[in-house]
Scaffold this motif. Structure first.
Motif: not given
Length: 572
Positions: A211-215, A220-221, A472-473, A479-481
């Motif tokens: 669901g968060f693929f756009l994020a 940068p990768p 956070p990325d 992203d925090f786990l």
């Protein structure tokens, strides 16, 4: 006779004046009403992609607005001249660049430089968490969210004028997958394959719906890099850059970095032509440079009292950036004696976070009892529930169970890096040492190394306890786990932690679309974190940026990365 002649003369003069005035206003358009159509066009707006096929970028326009110019007997007001803008902005920091290569860079400041010099398919609108088109102008989602197709702009160019095509996108991302550097998990954990359908169309095949693929794509990768980057090697001091708003013109490690506006940039041109970043050894020299007018911006990191004093002086803009910045200790679970879970639990119990926040950071940070920051859904105060805060008695009990006593003390090594997180780091390490030694059963040796060496030591698992921070990325509990606890993503931490149950829970949570269901899984992961203690959360805090009074356009969003291209300085 004389009076009548004067009257005639006056009358003639009045008539001439009336004729002159009439002629003047006739030539200026006076004496009649003019209607001028003025068209206002709204900017492009984007809606987030969903699991159904759609094209995302649309443009709408309002109908022309009619403006009527009223009849007037006075000339129009003079046009106000906008203040002149300086051609150069100078930013000072105590931070350092690691790798100017998105295949291996995985630290806050280097990511900031990369986001200003390399564009991705989508990116964050400055100062917000809104994702907008970048190199891709629109996209569509198919196969229940496992296939994403991006249609590229045709006017994107690298800093040398070379056009960007779908092949460049594919090569850049596969390069990250091949090199397998620290941030590669952001690609490899989600992307099964990426391919060019034609010169301006790219298809991503995902391992599972995300669901968060756009994020993820905005990190940068996924940046499109210059063809000069080799396919299978890391180039840490590379200056080729990508297709971002700025080009890297000069880089002298730990001294300065010079950026100049990309003359071929497809988007809105940067507000300032040149950005110079100067690297300072400590907060004292950084503050002095600001007060002497040598730099326009002081950004990461001054001491807490510096921010208070500079704000009180009234001579600078002190901008507070609330956010999801967290501090923590990485614990090496493979190294003796921290390979003993009772030892790790005792350390977690003895640390007093409230003291750390007040004494070291003067209230600019607050206690944190999980890796998921407060304010983000699924957060749970698991360490507070399990250990309390500064619970010396519990720490002693756990140490006794592990076989330690006042006569047989636990010996620990605590590492910190002197400048990356600012001058407070030595104070933070010293206070943690005092808290642990208050048990009477622990001795702590403090060690330090500069950032580049520190990162290398982390990767190699050479530290027992290491102080770190996280920006956070992407804004999601995952992203925090995942970067800390998933065995395929946490190698950069050097903790050596691996728990199949945690891996399974995190993998399952990523694939769900229901937030409540995801939250339950993340809460379970946090509970296991508090039990296993491979990471000890400490603090959650704000960031501050200080600028000269004539600096404007500072826009920092939830990712906490500073976009340079919106900043400008007035000179008059």
């Amino acid at each position: 006779m004389a009076s009548r002649t004067g009257l005639i003369t006056a009358t003639v003069i009045v008539i001439l004046i009336i004729i002159g005035v009439a002629a003047y206003y006739a030539s200026k358009g006076g004496g009649k009403t003019t209607t001028t159509p003025a068209t206002t066009t709204q900017p492009q707006t984007t809606q987030p992609a969903t699991s159904t096929p759609q094209e995302v970028a649309t443009t709408t326009s309002k109908p022309p607005a009619t403006t009527t110019t009223p009849q007037t007997s006075t000339p129009p007001p003079a046009t106000t001249t906008a203040p002149a803008k300086a051609s150069t902005i100078i930013i000072g920091t105590t931070d350092k660049v690691t790798d100017l290569d998105p295949a291996n860079a995985y630290d806050f400041f280097t990511w900031e430089v990369l986001t200003n010099t390399m564009d991705t398919l989508v990116k964050y609108k400055p100062g917000t968490d809104q994702i907008v088109p970048a190199i891709a102008e629109k996209w569509e989602v198919k196969n229940n969210g496992t296939v994403w197709i991006f249609h590229l702009r045709k006017d994107v160019k690298f800093c040398d004028g070379t056009p960007v095509t779908a092949k460049d996108v594919v090569r850049s991302i596969k390069r990250v997958m091949t090199i397998k550097g620290d941030p590669s998990w952001l690609v490899t954990s989600f992307v099964k394959d990426v391919k060019a359908l034609d010169d301006y169309t790219v298809e991503f095949d995902l391992k599972h719906p995300t669901g968060f693929f756009l994020a993820l794509l905005a990190t940068p990768p996924y940046a499109v890099v210059s063809p000069k980057y080799p396919n299978d090697k890391i180039v840490s001091d590379a200056t080729w850059g990508g297709a971002g708003p700025y080009c890297i013109k000069e880089f002298k490690r730990d001294e300065y970095l010079v950026l100049e506006a990309n003359p071929y940039y497809y988007g809105e041109k940067p507000k300032t032509q040149k950005v110079i970043i100067r690297f300072y050894k400590d907060a004292t020299t950084l503050r002095l440079a600001l007060e002497n007018g040598e730099i326009d911006i002081a950004w990461r990191t001054l001491r807490p009292n510096d921010y208070q004093e500079l704000k009180q002086s009234g001579k600078f803009n002190v901008i507070e950036i609330p956010g999801t910045f967290i501090r923590y200790i990485v614990v090496n679970v493979k190294m003796e004696p921290t390979n003993n879970k009772l030892v790790r639990q005792a350390i977690a119990a003895a640390i007093n976070r409230k003291q750390l926040a007040q004494i070291v950071f003067m209230g600019t940070m607050e206690p944190l009892y999980s890796l998921v920051p407060k304010g983000l859904w699924s957060h749970k105060d698991v360490f507070l529930e399990k250990y309390g805060d500064g619970n010396i008695e519990l720490a002693k009990k756990l140490l006794q169970q592990a076989g330690y006593s006042k006569d047989h003390k636990l010996k620990l090594e605590l590492w910190y890096t002197p400048t990356h997180y600012g001058d407070t780091e030595a104070d933070l390490a010293q206070l943690i040492k005092q808290q642990l030694e208050a048990t009477g059963m622990i001795t702590v040796e403090i060690k330090s190394s500069e950032w580049a060496t520190y990162v290398d030591q982390l990767r190699k698992g050479q530290m027992m306890l290491a102080l770190l921070g996280w920006y956070p990325d992407y804004i999601d509990p995952d992203d925090f786990l995942t970067p800390f606890l998933h065995s395929e993503a946490n190698k950069w931490t050097g903790s050596g932690y691996s728990n199949p149950e945690v891996d399974k829970l995190l993998d399952e949570a990523v694939q769900l679309t229901d937030q409540q269901a995801r939250a339950k899984l993340y809460e379970k992961v946090q509970e296991i974190l508090a039990e296993d203690v491979p990471i000890i959360p400490l603090l959650q805090g704000k960031l501050f940026i200080v600028t000269q009074k004539n600096v404007e356009g500072v826009k920092v969003g939830p990712t906490m990365l500073l976009p340079y291209y919106t900043i400008y300085k007035t000179t008059s």
